[in-house]
Design an enzyme around this catalytic site. Structure first.
Site, mmCIF file in Angstrom:
data_model
loop_
_atom_site.group_PDB
_atom_site.id
_atom_site.type_symbol
_atom_site.label_atom_id
_atom_site.label_comp_id
_atom_site.label_asym_id
_atom_site.label_seq_id
_atom_site.Cartn_x
_atom_site.Cartn_y
_atom_site.Cartn_z
ATOM 1 N N GLY A 135 0.812 -1.207 0.000
ATOM 2 C CA GLY A 135 0.000 0.000 0.000
ATOM 3 C C GLY A 135 0.847 1.258 0.000
ATOM 4 O O GLY A 135 0.968 1.926 1.036
ATOM 5 N N GLU A 254 14.000 -4.300 -3.154
ATOM 6 C CA GLU A 254 13.071 -4.709 -4.203
ATOM 7 C C GLU A 254 13.764 -5.397 -5.365
ATOM 8 O O GLU A 254 13.184 -6.237 -6.031
ATOM 9 C CB GLU A 254 12.294 -3.491 -4.705
ATOM 10 C CG GLU A 254 11.171 -3.835 -5.657
ATOM 11 C CD GLU A 254 10.293 -2.632 -5.958
ATOM 12 O OE1 GLU A 254 9.265 -2.829 -6.617
ATOM 13 O OE2 GLU A 254 10.635 -1.514 -5.548
#
Length: 401
Positions: A135, A254
């Protein structure tokens, strides 16, 4: 730096191949090649079961910096993580549904979380049971995360979250969401007053998920609306107000070993395009041959660059990698359609009234790769990061927010 596999790595490769050969059968084998970018909706039930199969084998979280078996996962050296990623990609094993929990949340908890948070959240991820979504992005605050407006207000031993997130991958499947929200006083500076909260998605009436239909006809991405959604106060990672530091730390996790696996998938797509060019005669065109050769050479450069930066310590490495593969993949998508000539604009030939919007692999590659230079941080943002954090150039002038 020598990243070539040694004897222990080759023994690890043999174990990985043996396990995959034994378990990637039946419905799992039928799901091979499904679930990648643009196809994350495919074979979801089978892929969730496959995630649990990986968990039982201890193959989830092998890159976590933990004691062997601490959370039900194997451990592996950096080169062994590369070996596993490459073997998995070469077999085109089903696209992972748990990668956000394994590759983003887990390293973040290991770096910033409390022991209680690690013990509560890492084992379900390692077992392949808990699926997570991210989110971060909001309307008006996508790559510019400091502009988020979602608010989390303290309410006793919990926070109540109100706001909207967008482009939330697999939110319709996720059990949990890590949410970047404002917990500081009104008027706090953009990067201040943010917190990183772990939020359960099963809150009817408080969380609404709306799929976003894409050019490909699918809907992996979603809008998520929070209307007083609850998050335990004990589930704030890094403490209240540390959200920006934690969020930036997560983005640093990431990309890494997964980039190498991604490149193997890219190589398979490039090979498919080359075969199509030869089969259809487009390879007779010297311009097409040149483009194929350039794409092949650039993919090799991306691999060596990824290997060079695996050890960490280069603040610009994630941004450079994103710039390289985003543009590369877009050009491959354009070529995939172009080598087919007029047939590239036509459907696959099995149109039906029940399923009027059908795309073949090349068409989906072309359409989905349009987003490659936007999602995960746009090219413009990546260039700013490189300019400011690596080259030390003056920061871009920004007006008050």
């Amino acid at each position: 730096m020598d990243f070539g596999p040694g004897p222990e790595d080759e023994a690890f490769r043999a174990r990985a191949r043996e396990w995959l050969a034994e378990h990637l059968t039946g419905a799992y084998a039928a799901a091979a090649g499904h679930g990648g970018p643009g196809g994350e909706h495919e074979r979801m039930d089978v892929r969730r079961a496959w995630e649990r199969e990986l968990g039982r084998g201890g193959w989830i979280g092998i890159g976590w910096d933990t004691a062997p078996g601490a959370y039900g996962n194997r451990t592996a050296t950096l080169t062994q993580q590369v070996v596993w990623a490459e073997e998995y990609a070469r077999l085109r094993a089903p696209g992972r549904v748990g990668h956000i929990g394994e590759k983003l949340l887990a390293p973040t908890l290991l770096a910033y979380g409390t022991q209680e948070q690690k013990d509560a959240f890492l084992p379900p991820v390692a077992r392949g049971e808990a699926l997570w979504c991210q989110g971060y992005s909001e309307p008006g605050a996508g790559s510019d995360l400091a502009g988020v407006r979602t608010v989390a207000e303290r309410d006793g031993d919990a926070y109540r979250i109100s706001g909207q997130k967008v482009w939330t991958s697999l939110a319709h499947e996720a059990d949990w969401c890590f949410v970047l929200a404002r917990t500081g006083p009104p008027g706090a500076r953009r990067h201040e007053g943010l917190s990183f909260l772990l939020v359960p998605m099963d809150q009817p009436g408080r969380i609404e998920v709306r799929p976003i239909r894409q050019l490909t006809g699918t809907a992996e991405f979603n809008e998520v609306f929070f209307d007083g959604a609850r998050a335990d106060a004990a589930h704030v990672v890094g403490g209240e107000g540390a959200g920006w530091r934690v969020a930036m730390g997560l983005l640093g996790f990431e990309r890494g070993v997964s980039t190498l696996a991604q490149q193997i998938a890219f190589a398979a797509e490039l090979a498919d395009v080359a075969r199509q060019a030869v089969r259809g005669g487009a390879a007779d065109d010297p311009v097409v041959r040149t483009e194929l050769a350039e794409l092949w050479a650039e993919l090799r450069v991306m691999r060596w660059n990824a290997l060079r930066t695996l050890g960490g310590g280069d603040p610009g490495a994630p941004s450079v990698a994103k710039l390289l593969w985003g543009g590369w993949h877009q050009r491959l998508g354009r070529l995939a359609v172009r080598v087919r000539g007029a047939r590239g604009a036509a459907g696959p030939g099995d149109w039906s009234a029940d399923d009027p919007y059908r795309l073949d692999a090349a068409q989906r590659l072309f359409l989905f790769s349009r987003a490659d230079t936007i999602y995960g941080g746009s090219d413009e943002i990546q260039r700013n990061i490189i300019a400011e954090r690596v080259l030390g150039l003056p920061r871009e002038a920004r007006g008050p927010r």
